[in-house]
Design a protein around this motif. Structure first.
Motif, PDB file in Angstrom:
ATOM      1  N   UNK A  65      73.180  87.667 -14.818  1.00 55.07           N
ATOM      2  CA  UNK A  65      73.723  86.600 -13.973  1.00 55.07           C
ATOM      3  C   UNK A  65      73.147  85.247 -14.394  1.00 55.07           C
ATOM      4  N   UNK A  66      71.872  85.216 -14.746  1.00 59.75           N
ATOM      5  CA  UNK A  66      71.279  83.965 -15.228  1.00 59.75           C
ATOM      6  C   UNK A  66      71.965  83.492 -16.507  1.00 59.75           C
ATOM      7  N   UNK A  67      72.314  84.415 -17.388  1.00 57.53           N
ATOM      8  CA  UNK A  67      73.026  84.043 -18.617  1.00 57.53           C
ATOM      9  C   UNK A  67      74.396  83.444 -18.302  1.00 57.53           C
ATOM     10  N   UNK A 114      75.732  79.453 -18.970  1.00 58.52           N
ATOM     11  CA  UNK A 114      77.010  79.073 -19.603  1.00 58.52           C
ATOM     12  C   UNK A 114      77.879  78.228 -18.682  1.00 58.52           C
ATOM     13  N   UNK A 115      77.969  78.609 -17.404  1.00 61.88           N
ATOM     14  CA  UNK A 115      78.815  77.834 -16.496  1.00 61.88           C
ATOM     15  C   UNK A 115      78.227  76.449 -16.256  1.00 61.88           C
ATOM     16  N   UNK A 116      76.902  76.363 -16.165  1.00 65.17           N
ATOM     17  CA  UNK A 116      76.267  75.052 -15.986  1.00 65.17           C
ATOM     18  C   UNK A 116      76.509  74.151 -17.192  1.00 65.17           C
ATOM     19  N   UNK A 117      76.416  74.722 -18.389  1.00 66.57           N
ATOM     20  CA  UNK A 117      76.665  73.944 -19.601  1.00 66.57           C
ATOM     21  C   UNK A 117      78.112  73.453 -19.653  1.00 66.57           C
ATOM     22  N   UNK A 162      83.103  86.315 -14.535  1.00 70.06           N
ATOM     23  CA  UNK A 162      82.108  87.316 -14.915  1.00 70.06           C
ATOM     24  C   UNK A 162      81.095  87.577 -13.797  1.00 70.06           C
ATOM     25  N   UNK A 163      81.017  86.692 -12.821  1.00 70.98           N
ATOM     26  CA  UNK A 163      80.127  86.906 -11.675  1.00 70.98           C
ATOM     27  C   UNK A 163      80.623  88.024 -10.764  1.00 70.98           C
TER      28      UNK A 163
END
Length: 92
Positions: free
Chosen positions: A8-10, A14-17, A46-47
């Motif tokens: 989930x952190x990965x 990606x979503x934050x970027x 993907x969440x």
């Protein structure tokens, strides 16, 4: 649970970027912007396996209480952007 958390952190990285690129990037075409919007939508999907797991959600709430609200906020921002483009397309 820790392995799920790392996955989930990965996704969040990606979503934050992508969100940062959408908000602060210099785009030369609408197509490039929409392409990034599509990528953030796909990444956000993907969440789903994690956000439908009640045990993981309870664990995550104990481990990192701010994580879930941040994910939800990203989803709201994506919906707002999608809504804007839907309205803009229909207005033309």
């Amino acid at each position: 649970m820790q392995k799920k958390y790392e996955l989930v952190k990965d996704i969040k990285i990606r979503t934050d970027l992508l969100l940062l690129q959408l908000s602060e990037g210099t785009y030369t075409s609408l197509d490039a912007y929409i392409n990034n919007l599509t990528h953030i939508r796909l990444a956000y999907c993907e969440y789903n396996p994690f956000t439908t797991d009640p045990e993981f959600l309870a664990w995550l709430q104990r481990k990192d209480a701010t994580f879930l609200p941040e994910i939800a906020l990203t989803g709201r921002l994506i919906m707002a952007l999608q809504n804007f483009f839907r309205l803009a397309i229909n207005a033309t």
